[in-house]
Design an enzyme around this catalytic site. Structure first.
Site, PDB file in Angstrom:
ATOM      1  N   TYR A 149       0.809  -1.212   0.000  1.00  0.00           N
ATOM      2  CA  TYR A 149       0.000   0.000   0.000  1.00  0.00           C
ATOM      3  C   TYR A 149       0.846   1.266   0.000  1.00  0.00           C
ATOM      4  O   TYR A 149       0.311   2.360   0.064  1.00  0.00           O
ATOM      5  CB  TYR A 149      -0.894   0.047   1.250  1.00  0.00           C
ATOM      6  CG  TYR A 149      -2.083  -0.869   1.208  1.00  0.00           C
ATOM      7  CD1 TYR A 149      -1.907  -2.221   0.976  1.00  0.00           C
ATOM      8  CD2 TYR A 149      -3.361  -0.393   1.416  1.00  0.00           C
ATOM      9  CE1 TYR A 149      -2.991  -3.077   0.960  1.00  0.00           C
ATOM     10  CE2 TYR A 149      -4.449  -1.245   1.406  1.00  0.00           C
ATOM     11  CZ  TYR A 149      -4.261  -2.574   1.171  1.00  0.00           C
ATOM     12  OH  TYR A 149      -5.327  -3.416   1.159  1.00  0.00           O
ATOM     13  N   LYS A 216       2.350 -13.929   5.976  1.00  0.00           N
ATOM     14  CA  LYS A 216       2.454 -14.944   4.934  1.00  0.00           C
ATOM     15  C   LYS A 216       3.946 -15.239   4.739  1.00  0.00           C
ATOM     16  O   LYS A 216       4.469 -15.252   3.617  1.00  0.00           O
ATOM     17  CB  LYS A 216       1.786 -14.373   3.669  1.00  0.00           C
ATOM     18  CG  LYS A 216       1.485 -15.361   2.594  1.00  0.00           C
ATOM     19  CD  LYS A 216       0.297 -16.236   2.844  1.00  0.00           C
ATOM     20  CE  LYS A 216       0.172 -17.252   1.733  1.00  0.00           C
ATOM     21  NZ  LYS A 216      -0.608 -18.433   2.062  1.00  0.00           N
ATOM     22  N   ASP A 267      -3.672 -17.260   5.571  1.00  0.00           N
ATOM     23  CA  ASP A 267      -4.815 -18.056   5.100  1.00  0.00           C
ATOM     24  C   ASP A 267      -5.382 -18.907   6.232  1.00  0.00           C
ATOM     25  O   ASP A 267      -6.606 -19.025   6.389  1.00  0.00           O
ATOM     26  CB  ASP A 267      -4.463 -18.916   3.876  1.00  0.00           C
ATOM     27  CG  ASP A 267      -3.046 -19.456   3.914  1.00  0.00           C
ATOM     28  OD1 ASP A 267      -2.271 -19.021   4.785  1.00  0.00           O
ATOM     29  OD2 ASP A 267      -2.711 -20.321   3.091  1.00  0.00           O
ATOM     30  N   ASP A 291      -5.984  -5.361   6.326  1.00  0.00           N
ATOM     31  CA  ASP A 291      -7.122  -4.788   5.615  1.00  0.00           C
ATOM     32  C   ASP A 291      -8.166  -5.879   5.358  1.00  0.00           C
ATOM     33  O   ASP A 291      -9.350  -5.729   5.663  1.00  0.00           O
ATOM     34  CB  ASP A 291      -6.617  -4.209   4.282  1.00  0.00           C
ATOM     35  CG  ASP A 291      -7.685  -3.434   3.543  1.00  0.00           C
ATOM     36  OD1 ASP A 291      -8.761  -3.201   4.132  1.00  0.00           O
ATOM     37  OD2 ASP A 291      -7.455  -3.064   2.378  1.00  0.00           O
TER      38      ASP A 291
END
Ligand code: NAD
Length: 400
Positions: A149, A216, A267, A291
């Site tokens: 971002y 991740k 995940d 987010d």
């Protein structure tokens, strides 16, 4: 006349009559702000026996600013918020196709509001797709400045993208399809650690059990993996006495009242929030993960209409409704003001007026439990009475 809020040695100094700038917002903004302000004033008055009082100071942004002074985001607004350090805002229209700055981005950059904080909890009576929605009660700390971002992004086939591709191919033998668009994902130790430290500090202060680092890192080893590693490191270095890693072999069966630091792959975390929501309390995540998780978690307890948010840095904070302007309901006194009201509760909590924050939440929970709610909830709740925005505010005040 009020006084300015100050910030010294890492602490808010809040006078009994703080001046707090507000942006009422566009579309339904004025409706929900009017309701919220009444709830705030009544609650502060009641809880402090009239000893405390907020002096609200309107600052302009969005359509109202454009109509009044010809700018969507006047410099005076940014200056006033910087001077007073803490502000609250309703939703703003994002004009399509104009070259204007986004208020959120401008404020984030100007005041270095590096943590986006989103508490997600269930209110009894709210329709939810889950069987046991009350089990989810988390506060998500999302890094607000870095990651994909950060805005370092180049259009496919642009000279910038082509140059980056050429450089990486030539010097690092990277395999990138020619003509690709390129986005850069910078994540620093500094940025990650100050975010994780804020989450841990919050967990300690509010007596929460754990902080989960969501990353991740199995795939993006140095950026997301770095976030995990730096997170554990700052927990150990700065909060060694008050925290314990989940994997600590010495932890045995108990954690001795210390905040447990754990980490989950992104995940898996989405699944965990659905399957074992009560295993999680405070969550610290990089920008993109945070987010996505915030909105998914909000959906589990009945949607964005109730979700508050705050962008917080060191000594500066801006709280806001997380939904948009819902223009088709503007000036109908119809929309649900809960998001901005709960954002106000977050603001008072941040400023150390926890009594006010708790009373606002109690009032809102009471109004929902009494099933006197705005249209969005009424149409989904059995035996509910639909009330207007302003009557809903009255119901909240009754239950404070
Ligand atoms: P929206 O959030 O305004 O509306 C989406 C849907 O949710 C609509 O059906 C609306 O009626 C409903 N809704 C929203 N808030 C509600 C509330 N408090 N109570 C009951 N129902 C509610 O999103 P949108 O339509 O995509 O955007 C409208 C405008 O808002 C756009 O200009 C957009 O850029 C802006 N926006 C601003 C912010 C912000 O300032 N933080 C955030 C999102 C969108």
């Amino acid at each position: 006349m009020g006084d300015r809020i100050d910030f010294r040695d890492g602490r808010w100094i809040v006078p009994d009559r703080p001046v707090i700038p507000f942006i009422e917002g566009d579309g339904t903004g004025p409706d929900i702000w009017r309701a919220a302000r009444r709830v705030f004033e009544a609650t502060v008055q009641k809880v402090s026996d009239g000893k405390r009082r907020v002096e609200w100071l309107e600052v302009l942004a969005g359509e109202k600013a454009f109509k009044t002074v010809g700018s969507w985001l006047p410099d005076a607004t940014l200056d006033t918020i910087r001077q007073h350090r803490v502000a609250i805002k309703g939703p703003l229209t994002t004009p399509v196709g104009g070259g204007i700055r986004s208020l959120n981005v401008s404020l984030r950059q100007l005041l270095d509001l590096y943590a986006c904080i989103r508490p997600v909890r269930y209110f009894e009576g709210v329709p939810s797709p889950m069987r046991e929605p009350q089990k989810l009660d988390v506060v998500i700390f999302r890094e607000n400045i870095e990651d994909v971002y950060s805005g370092v992004e180049y259009r496919a086939q642009s000279s910038e993208a082509d140059a980056v591709i050429e450089f990486l191919t030539e010097h690092f033998k990277a395999k990138i399809r020619p003509g690709s668009a390129i986005g850069i994902k910078p994540m620093s130790k500094f940025g990650s650690q100050r975010l994780v430290a804020k989450a841990i500090q919050y967990a300690i202060q509010s007596g929460r059990k754990s902080v989960t680092l969501v990353h991740k890192g199995n795939i993006m080893k140095f950026t997301e993996g770095g976030f995990r590693e730096w997170g554990y490191e700052v927990a150990k270095q700065r909060f060694g006495e008050q925290t314990v890693p989940e994997e600590d072999p010495g932890r045995g069966k108990g954690d001795g009242g210390r905040v447990v630091i754990k980490d989950r792959i992104t995940d898996a975390m989405f699944a965990q929030l659905v399957l074992r929501p009560d295993d999680y309390s405070v969550i610290a995540a990089p920008n993109l993960n945070g987010d996505l998780l915030s909105d998914a978690a909000a959906a589990q307890v009945g949607g964005l209409g109730l979700a508050p948010g705050g962008n917080v840095g060191d000594g500066y904070a801006v709280f806001e409704a997380t939904h948009g302007t819902a223009p088709k309901y503007a000036n109908l006194n119809k929309i649900n003001p809960s998001s901005v009201i709960l954002s106000g509760a977050m603001m008072f909590e941040e400023l150390g007026w926890s009594d006010v924050a708790a009373a606002i939440v109690r009032g809102l929970a009471g109004a929902i439990k009494a099933r006197r709610v705005t249209y969005d909830l009424a149409r989904l709740m059995p035996n509910a009475t639909e009330v207007s925005t302003s009557t809903f505010a009255d119901c909240i005040i009754e239950h404070v």
